[in-house]
Design an enzyme around this catalytic site. Structure first.
Site, PDB file in Angstrom:
ATOM      1  N   ASP A   1       0.824  -1.207   0.000  1.00 28.75           N
ATOM      2  CA  ASP A   1       0.000   0.000   0.000  1.00 28.75           C
ATOM      3  C   ASP A   1       0.863   1.263   0.000  1.00 28.75           C
ATOM      4  O   ASP A   1       1.557   1.542   0.993  1.00 28.75           O
ATOM      5  CB  ASP A   1      -0.885  -0.047   1.261  1.00 28.75           C
ATOM      6  CG  ASP A   1      -1.718   1.197   1.438  1.00 28.75           C
ATOM      7  OD1 ASP A   1      -2.038   1.846   0.431  1.00 28.75           O
ATOM      8  OD2 ASP A   1      -2.072   1.513   2.593  1.00 28.75           O
TER       9      ASP A   1
ATOM     10  N   ASP B   1      -2.140   5.787  -5.226  1.00 26.23           N
ATOM     11  CA  ASP B   1      -2.348   4.891  -4.088  1.00 26.23           C
ATOM     12  C   ASP B   1      -2.707   3.480  -4.546  1.00 26.23           C
ATOM     13  O   ASP B   1      -3.800   3.232  -5.049  1.00 26.23           O
ATOM     14  CB  ASP B   1      -3.472   5.473  -3.219  1.00 26.23           C
ATOM     15  CG  ASP B   1      -3.693   4.654  -1.959  1.00 26.23           C
ATOM     16  OD1 ASP B   1      -2.898   3.742  -1.693  1.00 26.23           O
ATOM     17  OD2 ASP B   1      -4.670   4.941  -1.250  1.00 26.23           O
TER      18      ASP B   1
END
Lengths: 323, 43
Positions: A32, A213
């Site tokens: 992430d 992201d």
């Protein structure tokens, strides 16, 4: 036998394996870029989440050592609490010794999620455990030749996606790799010039910010501007989602995200996905609007089209057309 | 010197109907957004 393809709407999270401890214990984690901490569930965890996931058995690791520190993290999709510990973490052949990480004890919101933990690849200032993130440790320990990592998120196959550390494999993209400086070193956030459809600027008209992201599945944007795009597409709301007729997807306009003067086109086939009912829904979601800054999250929907390079050495992001 | 880690695009369709419904409810609310909602020290 008649076979029919199934739409795979929830097919949205990319996970990879890491190991922690000696001997190694395996965990499936989300890589992430939106967060900075590594955490996995502890054997001491009693949450429902932990009943169906791999748990770290600290007593079985000879390189484990605990701390007295506790931590809590609130993500957009849930929150968790736990304790901070140290152990050896392996990502493929890369070894981070004495890596600080979180052992989660309580969760809310992550129930049923298809990953054991999260491995954050953002800058250290987003760390809630307060330690050095794993990529920083790998850089500091000289484990990687170049301070970069890159993502190739496969469009159609269940397999084929990779995250690479220490360099960029050019076979995963075509054309030029365009570099975009970060707004500020410390977050994978860049300036975006505008968002347009069919040559008409539809959002981000005065420039805005885009967070790149890998831990987010849908494109997120401010409600008013998303509604403008959905109206332009002709999507109709149903529940919390917006739908279009699947037969119309081929005629829907592409969306151009202009970053650093270069257009990154998202075709309708990328943002309108067929679900299990045979309808097509739009992969956009509202974000709570900031009073000061217009912010968009360029997530997996965008990154399936564009190979992405995260360059810590030069505080920049590289984008190129994925193969 | 590049280390490559294969990623799996998780196929949740293989899961049971109840798990899938639970996931749908979850997606309505969150859609797998992991991006942090607060910043360190904000509490």
């Amino acid at each position: 036998i008649s076979t029919h393809p199934l739409g795979n709407i929830e097919d949205m999270v990319y996970v990879g394996n890491i190991t922690i401890g000696t001997p190694p214990q395996k965990f499936q984690v989300v890589f992430d870029t939106g967060s900075s901490d590594l955490w996995v569930p502890s054997i001491s965890c009693t949450s429902q989440f932990c009943s169906s996931h791999a748990l770290f058995r600290h007593l079985e690791s000879s390189t484990y050592w605990p701390t007295q520190k506790t931590f809590s993290i609130e993500y957009g999709s849930g929150r968790m609490k736990g304790v901070v510990a140290h152990d050896t973490v392996r990502i493929g052949d890369l070894v981070s010794n004495d890596q600080q990480f979180g052992l989660s004890l309580e969760h809310s919101g992550f129930k049923g999620m298809p990953f054991d933990g999260i491995l954050g690849l953002n800058y250290p200032n987003f760390s809630f455990t307060g330690g050095t993130p794993i990529f920083d440790n790998l850089m500091n320990q000289g484990a990687i030749s170049e301070p970069v990592f890159a993502f190739y998120l496969s469009k159609s196959k269940l397999e084929g996606s990779v995250v690479m550390f220490g360099g960029v494999d050019k076979s995963y993209y075509q054309g030029a790799l365009n570099w975009v400086p970060l707004i500020q070193a410390g977050d994978w956030r860049v300036h975006m010039d505008r968002i347009s459809m069919e040559g008409q600027v539809i959002a981000c008209s005065g420039g805005c910010e885009a967070i790149v992201d890998t831990g987010t599945s849908l494109i997120h944007g401010p409600r008013r501007l998303l509604n403008k795009i959905l109206s332009f597409i002709g999507a109709t709301p149903r529940g919390s989602k917006h739908y279009v007729s699947c037969s119309a997807v081929n005629t829907l306009p592409s969306i151009d995200f202009t970053i650093n003067g270069i257009n990154y086109t998202l075709p309708a086939q990328a943002y309108a996905i067929k679900d299990s009912t045979g309808d097509c829904y739009i992969f956009f979601k509202q974000i709570r609007a900031s009073r000061t800054t217009e912010t968009w999250i360029l997530s997996d929907v965008f990154l399936r089209q564009y190979f992405s390079v995260f360059d810590r050495g030069n505080d920049r992001i590289g984008l190129a057309q994925a193969v | 010197c590049i280390v490559k880690i294969p990623l799996t695009r998780v196929n949740i369709m293989r899961k049971t109907r109840s798990e899938k419904n639970m996931l749908n409810d979850f997606l309505k609310k969150h859609a797998y957004r992991l991006y942090l909602t607060s910043s360190p020290g904000s509490n």
